[in-house]
Design a protein around this motif. Structure first.
Motif, mmCIF file in Angstrom:
data_model
loop_
_atom_site.group_PDB
_atom_site.id
_atom_site.type_symbol
_atom_site.label_atom_id
_atom_site.label_comp_id
_atom_site.label_asym_id
_atom_site.label_seq_id
_atom_site.Cartn_x
_atom_site.Cartn_y
_atom_site.Cartn_z
ATOM 1 N N ALA A 120 0.853 -1.179 0.000
ATOM 2 C CA ALA A 120 0.000 0.000 0.000
ATOM 3 C C ALA A 120 0.888 1.228 0.000
ATOM 4 C CB ALA A 120 -0.917 0.001 1.220
ATOM 5 N N VAL A 121 0.344 2.314 -0.487
ATOM 6 C CA VAL A 121 1.152 3.515 -0.681
ATOM 7 C C VAL A 121 0.435 4.699 -0.078
ATOM 8 C CG1 VAL A 121 2.299 4.993 -2.337
ATOM 9 C CG2 VAL A 121 2.053 2.563 -2.823
ATOM 10 N N GLY A 122 0.863 5.148 1.083
ATOM 11 C CA GLY A 122 0.283 6.335 1.695
ATOM 12 C C GLY A 122 0.767 7.586 1.011
ATOM 13 N N THR A 123 0.065 8.693 1.233
ATOM 14 C CA THR A 123 0.436 9.928 0.550
ATOM 15 C C THR A 123 1.814 10.403 0.959
ATOM 16 O OG1 THR A 123 -0.728 11.165 2.292
ATOM 17 C CG2 THR A 123 -1.924 10.718 0.254
ATOM 18 N N GLY A 124 2.315 9.954 2.110
ATOM 19 C CA GLY A 124 3.649 10.341 2.527
ATOM 20 C C GLY A 124 4.723 9.377 2.067
ATOM 21 N N SER A 125 4.349 8.282 1.384
ATOM 22 C CA SER A 125 5.319 7.288 0.957
ATOM 23 C C SER A 125 6.069 7.759 -0.281
ATOM 24 C CB SER A 125 4.605 5.957 0.642
ATOM 25 O OG SER A 125 3.931 5.474 1.779
ATOM 26 N N PRO A 126 7.263 7.228 -0.510
ATOM 27 C CA PRO A 126 8.064 7.670 -1.659
ATOM 28 C C PRO A 126 7.586 7.028 -2.953
ATOM 29 C CG PRO A 126 9.253 5.991 -0.436
ATOM 30 C CD PRO A 126 7.972 6.260 0.326
ATOM 31 N N ILE A 127 6.449 7.479 -3.472
ATOM 32 C CA ILE A 127 5.857 6.859 -4.657
ATOM 33 C C ILE A 127 6.826 6.810 -5.838
ATOM 34 C CG2 ILE A 127 3.995 7.061 -6.368
ATOM 35 C CD1 ILE A 127 2.227 8.124 -4.131
ATOM 36 N N PRO A 128 7.643 7.842 -6.094
ATOM 37 C CA PRO A 128 8.555 7.757 -7.236
ATOM 38 C C PRO A 128 9.549 6.606 -7.152
ATOM 39 C CG PRO A 128 8.381 10.013 -6.458
ATOM 40 C CD PRO A 128 7.708 9.140 -5.438
ATOM 41 N N GLU A 129 9.760 6.037 -5.953
ATOM 42 C CA GLU A 129 10.725 4.954 -5.822
ATOM 43 C C GLU A 129 10.138 3.585 -6.139
ATOM 44 O OE1 GLU A 129 13.921 5.601 -5.470
ATOM 45 O OE2 GLU A 129 13.239 7.686 -5.524
ATOM 46 N N LEU A 130 8.827 3.497 -6.344
ATOM 47 C CA LEU A 130 8.239 2.232 -6.748
ATOM 48 C C LEU A 130 8.747 1.858 -8.130
ATOM 49 C CD1 LEU A 130 4.516 2.589 -5.640
ATOM 50 C CD2 LEU A 130 6.187 0.984 -4.759
ATOM 51 N N GLY A 131 9.115 0.595 -8.305
ATOM 52 C CA GLY A 131 9.589 0.160 -9.605
ATOM 53 C C GLY A 131 11.030 0.575 -9.835
ATOM 54 N N PRO A 132 11.492 0.467 -11.081
ATOM 55 C CA PRO A 132 12.880 0.812 -11.396
ATOM 56 C C PRO A 132 13.178 2.257 -11.005
ATOM 57 C CG PRO A 132 11.826 -0.300 -13.236
ATOM 58 C CD PRO A 132 10.747 0.019 -12.253
ATOM 59 N N PRO A 133 14.206 2.506 -10.207
ATOM 60 C CA PRO A 133 14.470 3.864 -9.715
ATOM 61 C C PRO A 133 14.645 4.872 -10.849
ATOM 62 C CG PRO A 133 15.802 2.259 -8.537
ATOM 63 C CD PRO A 133 15.147 1.518 -9.666
ATOM 64 N N GLY A 134 13.900 5.966 -10.744
ATOM 65 C CA GLY A 134 14.067 7.076 -11.670
ATOM 66 C C GLY A 134 13.499 6.871 -13.060
ATOM 67 N N VAL A 135 12.846 5.723 -13.317
ATOM 68 C CA VAL A 135 12.382 5.423 -14.678
ATOM 69 C C VAL A 135 10.995 5.986 -14.908
ATOM 70 C CG1 VAL A 135 11.705 3.587 -16.263
ATOM 71 C CG2 VAL A 135 13.781 3.359 -14.912
ATOM 72 N N HIS A 136 10.849 6.802 -15.938
ATOM 73 C CA HIS A 136 9.534 7.126 -16.464
ATOM 74 C C HIS A 136 9.647 7.185 -17.976
ATOM 75 C CE1 HIS A 136 10.631 11.641 -15.887
ATOM 76 N NE2 HIS A 136 10.776 11.350 -17.154
ATOM 77 N N GLY A 137 8.539 6.983 -18.654
ATOM 78 C CA GLY A 137 8.609 6.973 -20.101
ATOM 79 C C GLY A 137 7.345 6.448 -20.747
ATOM 80 N N ILE A 138 7.451 6.171 -22.030
ATOM 81 C CA ILE A 138 6.318 5.750 -22.850
ATOM 82 C C ILE A 138 6.187 4.235 -22.822
ATOM 83 C CG2 ILE A 138 5.264 5.852 -25.135
ATOM 84 C CD1 ILE A 138 5.602 8.570 -23.707
ATOM 85 N N CYS A 139 4.956 3.787 -22.674
ATOM 86 C CA CYS A 139 4.613 2.370 -22.680
ATOM 87 C C CYS A 139 3.784 2.066 -23.927
ATOM 88 C CB CYS A 139 3.802 2.037 -21.421
ATOM 89 S SG CYS A 139 3.280 0.320 -21.255
ATOM 90 N N PHE A 140 3.866 0.836 -24.414
ATOM 91 C CA PHE A 140 2.945 0.429 -25.475
ATOM 92 C C PHE A 140 2.420 -0.961 -25.175
ATOM 93 C CE2 PHE A 140 6.947 -1.304 -26.967
ATOM 94 C CZ PHE A 140 6.632 -2.463 -27.666
ATOM 95 N N SER A 141 1.348 -1.320 -25.863
ATOM 96 C CA SER A 141 0.709 -2.611 -25.628
ATOM 97 C C SER A 141 0.372 -3.275 -26.944
ATOM 98 C CB SER A 141 -0.575 -2.427 -24.811
ATOM 99 O OG SER A 141 -1.534 -1.682 -25.546
ATOM 100 N N CYS A 142 0.327 -4.581 -26.910
ATOM 101 C CA CYS A 142 -0.196 -5.407 -28.002
ATOM 102 C C CYS A 142 -1.016 -6.523 -27.363
ATOM 103 C CB CYS A 142 0.939 -6.033 -28.819
ATOM 104 S SG CYS A 142 1.822 -4.886 -29.889
ATOM 105 N N THR A 147 13.126 4.484 -27.503
ATOM 106 C CA THR A 147 11.985 5.403 -27.482
ATOM 107 C C THR A 147 10.942 4.979 -26.458
ATOM 108 O OG1 THR A 147 12.311 5.950 -29.812
ATOM 109 C CG2 THR A 147 10.163 6.470 -28.873
ATOM 110 N N ALA A 148 10.717 3.665 -26.335
ATOM 111 C CA ALA A 148 9.766 3.142 -25.351
ATOM 112 C C ALA A 148 10.521 2.626 -24.132
ATOM 113 C CB ALA A 148 8.920 2.035 -25.950
ATOM 114 N N THR A 149 9.902 2.759 -22.971
ATOM 115 C CA THR A 149 10.511 2.347 -21.710
ATOM 116 C C THR A 149 9.779 1.167 -21.082
ATOM 117 O OG1 THR A 149 11.160 4.647 -21.306
ATOM 118 C CG2 THR A 149 11.171 3.167 -19.404
ATOM 119 N N TRP A 150 8.444 1.115 -21.264
ATOM 120 C CA TRP A 150 7.597 0.124 -20.622
ATOM 121 C C TRP A 150 6.824 -0.683 -21.679
ATOM 122 C CZ3 TRP A 150 7.652 0.178 -15.222
ATOM 123 C CH2 TRP A 150 8.077 1.354 -14.600
#
Length: 303
Positions: free
Chosen positions: A10-32, A51-54
């Motif tokens: 669970a993730v409270g509003t005071g929790s370090p949400i940006p640290e969930l998953g690969p540290p520092g990673v944000h980007g474009i995702c695609f699906s098939c 170009t895509a990250t996720w």
């Protein structure tokens, strides 16, 4: 990929949400389509390079073979997997199955997905999955209590956070705002949020509302980690009624782009924006993801 051991459920509003998953990673995702279109995913990932990250993986809890195949695909292409289970039902009436929830936890471990994304809709009815006919959560206050209890239980058993998504609304029951209800659910269940921009645009058009509402200022944007966008198709009926359908094989309309530009920069912990594109060719999907990437700087301006 970076590990996600000891991740909070669970993730409270005071929790370090940006640290969930690969540290520092944000980007474009695609699906098939994970079953039918992996050849298109292979070709698209090769063309896109960095170009895509996720990559979004949709599999059933029991399909370990497909989950492992998708995990290997992500490793080969340097992508991070995001798990969208096809049989997790946090709004339906069937009792939650702890055996299925544990299997979903195993699939999430195999994919190394930081969270599990699920639409606020009935996905299962009397044991049958409703992949092509989801029943969206009613827009009523009573739905909050029902969803909160089920989400809490699912997170506890699975062992990873859920991120709840606004479902498509081919019909509407209730008159509450979906983002307001999502905020109440997320804060009480201590989970994350995904904004499907096309779904939101379609629902508000269908209800005769402007795409952006004053109440959007009060949404728990700090819990939003994913955003989804796809094409839309407008059906017009007698009496001026309009129904906006989600079309994953259509390009994103100007109206949906504009709504994304207005809302996504409000989410300081946004990690992934997904180009939903089941049914596209490799050429179309590659062009779509590149178009998303060109707009990412604006979307992440708050991050």
């Amino acid at each position: 990929m970076a590990g996600t051991d000891h991740m909070p459920t669970a993730v409270g509003t005071g929790s370090p949400i940006p640290e969930l998953g690969p540290p520092g990673v944000h980007g474009i995702c695609f699906s098939c389509d994970s079953i039918k279109d992996m050849d298109i995913a292979e070709e698209t990932a090769t063309r896109l390079g960095s170009t895509a990250t996720w990559y979004s993986v949709g599999v059933l809890a029991t399909d370990q073979e497909l989950a492992l195949r998708c995990a290997e695909f992500c490793r080969r292409h340097g992508l991070h997997a995001l798990f969208h289970p096809l049989d997790l039902d946090v709004c339906g009436t069937d009792p939650l199955d702890d055996r299925l929830l544990r299997l979903l936890g195993e699939r999430a471990d195999e994919l190394n997905s930081p969270w599990l994304n699920i639409d606020l809709a009935m996905w299962v009815r009397e044991g049958e999955t409703l992949l092509e006919s989801l029943v969206p959560m009613p827009l009523v206050d009573e739905a909050v209590d029902w969803a909160v209890d089920r989400i809490k239980h699912a997170q506890d058993v699975i062992g990873r956070p859920l991120t709840i998504e606004n479902a498509p609304y081919p019909f509407v029951v209730g008159d509450r705002d979906i983002l307001t209800l999502m905020t109440r659910i997320a804060e009480r269940a201590d989970c994350l949020m995904t904004i499907d921009v096309g779904h939101l645009y379609g629902l508000r058009v269908q209800r005769g509302l402007p795409p952006v509402l004053p109440s959007d200022d009060d949404i728990a944007w700090d819990r939003v980690v994913e955003a989804h966008m796809s094409g839309t198709f407008v059906r017009r009926f007698e009496g001026g009624v309009r129904l906006v359908d989600d079309k994953h094989d259509w390009p994103v309309s100007d109206e949906v782009w504009e709504l994304a530009d207005a809302l996504l920069p409000r989410a300081p912990h946004l990690r992934s924006v997904m180009a939903e594109a089941e049914g596209m060719t490799a050429d179309e999907l590659t062009d779509s993801v590149r178009r998303f990437a060109r707009r990412a700087d604006h979307w992440w301006s708050a991050s």
